[in-house]
Write an enzyme that holds these catalytic residues in place. Structure first.
Site, PDB file in Angstrom:
ATOM      1  N   SER A 175     -22.161   7.084 -55.738  1.00 15.50           N
ATOM      2  CA  SER A 175     -22.304   5.970 -56.677  1.00 15.50           C
ATOM      3  C   SER A 175     -23.743   5.767 -57.131  1.00 15.50           C
ATOM      4  O   SER A 175     -24.029   4.821 -57.867  1.00 15.50           O
ATOM      5  CB  SER A 175     -21.804   4.693 -56.008  1.00 15.50           C
ATOM      6  OG  SER A 175     -22.347   4.605 -54.711  1.00 15.50           O
TER       7      SER A 175
ATOM      8  N   THR B 274     -23.318   0.243 -55.847  1.00 10.32           N
ATOM      9  CA  THR B 274     -24.743   0.360 -56.159  1.00 10.32           C
ATOM     10  C   THR B 274     -25.603   0.071 -54.946  1.00 10.32           C
ATOM     11  O   THR B 274     -25.251  -0.799 -54.159  1.00 10.32           O
ATOM     12  CB  THR B 274     -25.073  -0.715 -57.223  1.00 10.32           C
ATOM     13  OG1 THR B 274     -24.407  -0.351 -58.408  1.00 10.32           O
ATOM     14  CG2 THR B 274     -26.543  -0.856 -57.471  1.00 10.32           C
TER      15      THR B 274
ATOM     16  N   THR C   8     -28.095   2.938 -59.674  1.00 10.96           N
ATOM     17  CA  THR C   8     -26.653   3.212 -59.703  1.00 10.96           C
ATOM     18  C   THR C   8     -26.315   4.291 -60.725  1.00 10.96           C
ATOM     19  O   THR C   8     -27.076   4.512 -61.675  1.00 10.96           O
ATOM     20  CB  THR C   8     -25.889   1.921 -60.081  1.00 10.96           C
ATOM     21  OG1 THR C   8     -24.487   2.118 -59.916  1.00 10.96           O
ATOM     22  CG2 THR C   8     -26.142   1.513 -61.524  1.00 10.96           C
TER      23      THR C   8
ATOM     24  N   ARG D 226     -21.452   3.049 -71.552  1.00 10.80           N
ATOM     25  CA  ARG D 226     -21.407   1.747 -70.881  1.00 10.80           C
ATOM     26  C   ARG D 226     -22.599   1.602 -69.927  1.00 10.80           C
ATOM     27  O   ARG D 226     -22.930   2.492 -69.158  1.00 10.80           O
ATOM     28  CB  ARG D 226     -20.092   1.641 -70.109  1.00 10.80           C
ATOM     29  CG  ARG D 226     -19.919   0.335 -69.325  1.00 10.80           C
ATOM     30  CD  ARG D 226     -20.342   0.486 -67.896  1.00 10.80           C
ATOM     31  NE  ARG D 226     -20.047  -0.701 -67.099  1.00 10.80           N
ATOM     32  CZ  ARG D 226     -20.581  -0.932 -65.898  1.00 10.80           C
ATOM     33  NH1 ARG D 226     -21.431  -0.079 -65.367  1.00 10.80           N
ATOM     34  NH2 ARG D 226     -20.269  -2.013 -65.231  1.00 10.80           N
ATOM     35  N   VAL D 227     -23.237   0.446 -69.993  1.00 12.44           N
ATOM     36  CA  VAL D 227     -24.309   0.109 -69.057  1.00 12.44           C
ATOM     37  C   VAL D 227     -23.922  -1.196 -68.376  1.00 12.44           C
ATOM     38  O   VAL D 227     -23.419  -2.113 -69.031  1.00 12.44           O
ATOM     39  CB  VAL D 227     -25.651  -0.056 -69.799  1.00 12.44           C
ATOM     40  CG1 VAL D 227     -26.726  -0.605 -68.878  1.00 12.44           C
ATOM     41  CG2 VAL D 227     -26.098   1.289 -70.392  1.00 12.44           C
ATOM     42  N   GLY D 228     -24.134  -1.270 -67.073  1.00  9.54           N
ATOM     43  CA  GLY D 228     -23.746  -2.472 -66.328  1.00  9.54           C
ATOM     44  C   GLY D 228     -24.923  -3.381 -66.049  1.00  9.54           C
ATOM     45  O   GLY D 228     -25.935  -3.390 -66.757  1.00  9.54           O
ATOM     46  N   ASP D 229     -24.787  -4.141 -64.993  1.00  8.55           N
ATOM     47  CA  ASP D 229     -25.788  -5.156 -64.644  1.00  8.55           C
ATOM     48  C   ASP D 229     -27.065  -4.576 -64.041  1.00  8.55           C
ATOM     49  O   ASP D 229     -28.141  -5.181 -64.155  1.00  8.55           O
ATOM     50  CB  ASP D 229     -25.179  -6.131 -63.627  1.00  8.55           C
ATOM     51  CG  ASP D 229     -24.728  -5.399 -62.362  1.00  8.55           C
ATOM     52  OD1 ASP D 229     -23.964  -4.410 -62.488  1.00  8.55           O
ATOM     53  OD2 ASP D 229     -25.152  -5.785 -61.261  1.00  8.55           O
TER      54      ASP D 229
ATOM     55  N   THR E 272     -24.249  -6.078 -56.578  1.00  8.51           N
ATOM     56  CA  THR E 272     -23.459  -4.859 -56.614  1.00  8.51           C
ATOM     57  C   THR E 272     -22.030  -5.278 -56.933  1.00  8.51           C
ATOM     58  O   THR E 272     -21.647  -6.410 -56.678  1.00  8.51           O
ATOM     59  CB  THR E 272     -23.521  -4.102 -55.270  1.00  8.51           C
ATOM     60  OG1 THR E 272     -22.642  -2.974 -55.323  1.00  8.51           O
ATOM     61  CG2 THR E 272     -23.099  -4.974 -54.106  1.00  8.51           C
ATOM     62  N   GLY E 273     -21.271  -4.380 -57.493  1.00  7.16           N
ATOM     63  CA  GLY E 273     -19.892  -4.728 -57.816  1.00  7.16           C
ATOM     64  C   GLY E 273     -19.641  -4.560 -59.300  1.00  7.16           C
ATOM     65  O   GLY E 273     -20.379  -3.855 -59.986  1.00  7.16           O
TER      66      GLY E 273
HETATM   67  C1  SD4 Z   1     -22.310  -1.494 -62.407  1.00  7.20           C
HETATM   68  N1  SD4 Z   1     -22.897  -2.966 -60.584  1.00  7.20           N
HETATM   69  O1  SD4 Z   1     -22.734  -0.567 -63.083  1.00  7.20           O
HETATM   70  C2  SD4 Z   1     -22.756  -1.580 -60.957  1.00  7.20           C
HETATM   71  C3  SD4 Z   1     -21.804  -0.817 -60.108  1.00  7.20           C
HETATM   72  C4  SD4 Z   1     -21.737  -1.271 -58.704  1.00  7.20           C
HETATM   73  O2  SD4 Z   1     -20.641  -1.573 -56.732  1.00  7.20           O
HETATM   74  O3  SD4 Z   1     -22.591  -1.898 -58.180  1.00  7.20           O
HETATM   75  N2  SD4 Z   1     -20.694  -1.104 -57.976  1.00  7.20           N
HETATM   76  O4  SD4 Z   1     -21.514  -2.333 -62.809  1.00  7.20           O
END
Ligand code: SD4
Length: 317
Positions: free
Chosen positions: A47, A177, A195, A205-208, A228-229
């Site tokens: 991950s 992450t 991550t 796609r880009v996350g947090d 994370t998440g």
């Molecule tokens: C995301 N927060 O790209 C990250 C992925 C992650 O546990 O942390 N997963 O959304």
């Protein structure tokens, strides 16, 4: 006293790489970057970094951020062909007037500064196998609007084995992450987050994680938090910023995390696969970890040693 706190079991990899120097008087920023970099290089972590699972088109893209204060933050997103996005993010913070670089521009910047390159589409055998399995069963998913990739690999695998799963109907892997917070012996805080994003995400796609205030926020005067998440949940409430603001208002780290998780639970129709976990640290070194659901773990290193512990599920079972 030096403290290093990170998410998930592979926080232990980070602790081994980073805690000895932190305990010996090294800086919090060096510790979070060293810890993140060790996990980025670990091929068994699917991950983060070189072992990461790809997007729906089979390509790996990485996101990372570092921060020590509102005026000292750096991040990169959608970086391909480099193993160490966290080190690139640190260079954005220390060597540019900007906070965030994306995609081609981030890669050109990294190349100019001599960051080691790797083959863009290199996947570990494990990542390639999971991707092909996923593609066989979800050939349309990459194109579907609102497609929600599965989350929280540790929890899903536990559920699968508890129900006697043979692997045939095994849940798809999620993504976890590594977020790290450190406090050095001088009392300075720093944070990092790195991550490969959600497994099999829509390309682009880009996350947090690389977005300041969402996956990571640090203010020496109020505290530090990292997440994370499911990034989409964290981004809906500016999760890490919100935790730090609650600490600024006087809440302890645990209550600040709980209030933020409550905000997420109130404002989203949660799906069984949704998870959000946070770690937080106050300027005086008090810390906490908590998640929406069971299954979250953190790794803490301090003068008592390094321990992997279950994070509290702060919002119902
Ligand atoms: C995301 N927060 O790209 C990250 C992925 C992650 O546990 O942390 N997963 O959304």
């Amino acid at each position: 006293m030096a403290t290093l706190l990170s998410t998930w079991s592979f926080g232990q990899v980070a602790a081994r790489a980073a805690y000895p120097a932190l305990a010996a008087g090294g800086s919090a920023l060096d510790a979070v970057v060293a810890g993140a970099s060790a996990v980025e290089l670990d091929p068994t972590v699917d991950s983060v970094g070189v072992g990461g699972l790809p997007d729906a088109s089979g390509r790996l893209s990485l996101d990372a951020s570092v921060m020590t204060d509102p005026d000292r933050a750096g991040s990169v997103c959608f970086v391909r062909g480099f193993a160490h996005p966290t080190k690139i993010a640190r260079d954005v913070m220390e060597r540019t007037i900007h906070v965030m670089l994306a995609g081609d521009g981030a890669e050109a910047f990294a190349r100019r500064l001599g960051h080691a390159e790797r083959e863009q589409d290199a996947l570990t055998d494990h990542a390639r196998r999971l991707y092909l399995q996923w593609r066989d069963t979800h050939s349309d998913a990459g194109a579907r609007e609102g497609y929600t990739p599965p989350m929280n690999v540790e929890e899903r695998y536990r559920r699968d084995s508890a129900s006697g799963g043979t692997g045939a109907g095994r849940p798809l892997p999620g993504h976890d992450t590594i977020s790290l917070l450190a406090r050095d012996r001088a009392g300075r805080l720093a944070g990092a987050c790195t991550t490969s994003g959600l497994a099999f995400k829509l390309p682009g796609r880009v996350g947090d994680s690389p977005i300041i205030g969402h996956g990571l926020y640090v203010d020496q005067r109020a505290g530090a938090a990292a997440g994370t998440g499911t990034g989409e949940l964290i981004m809906g409430v500016c999760g890490s910023f919100l935790i730090v603001e609650f600490m600024r208002q006087g809440l302890d780290p645990r209550s600040a995390i709980r209030r933020t998780l409550e905000r997420i639970a109130e404002r989203f129709a949660l799906h069984p696969d949704h998870q959000a976990g946070f770690i937080a640290m106050a300027p005086d070194g008090r810390w906490a970890s908590g998640a929406l659901r069971p299954g979250f773990t953190h790794c803490i290193s301090d003068e008592k040693g390094t321990r992997l512990e279950a994070g509290e599920a702060l919002i119902g079972e």
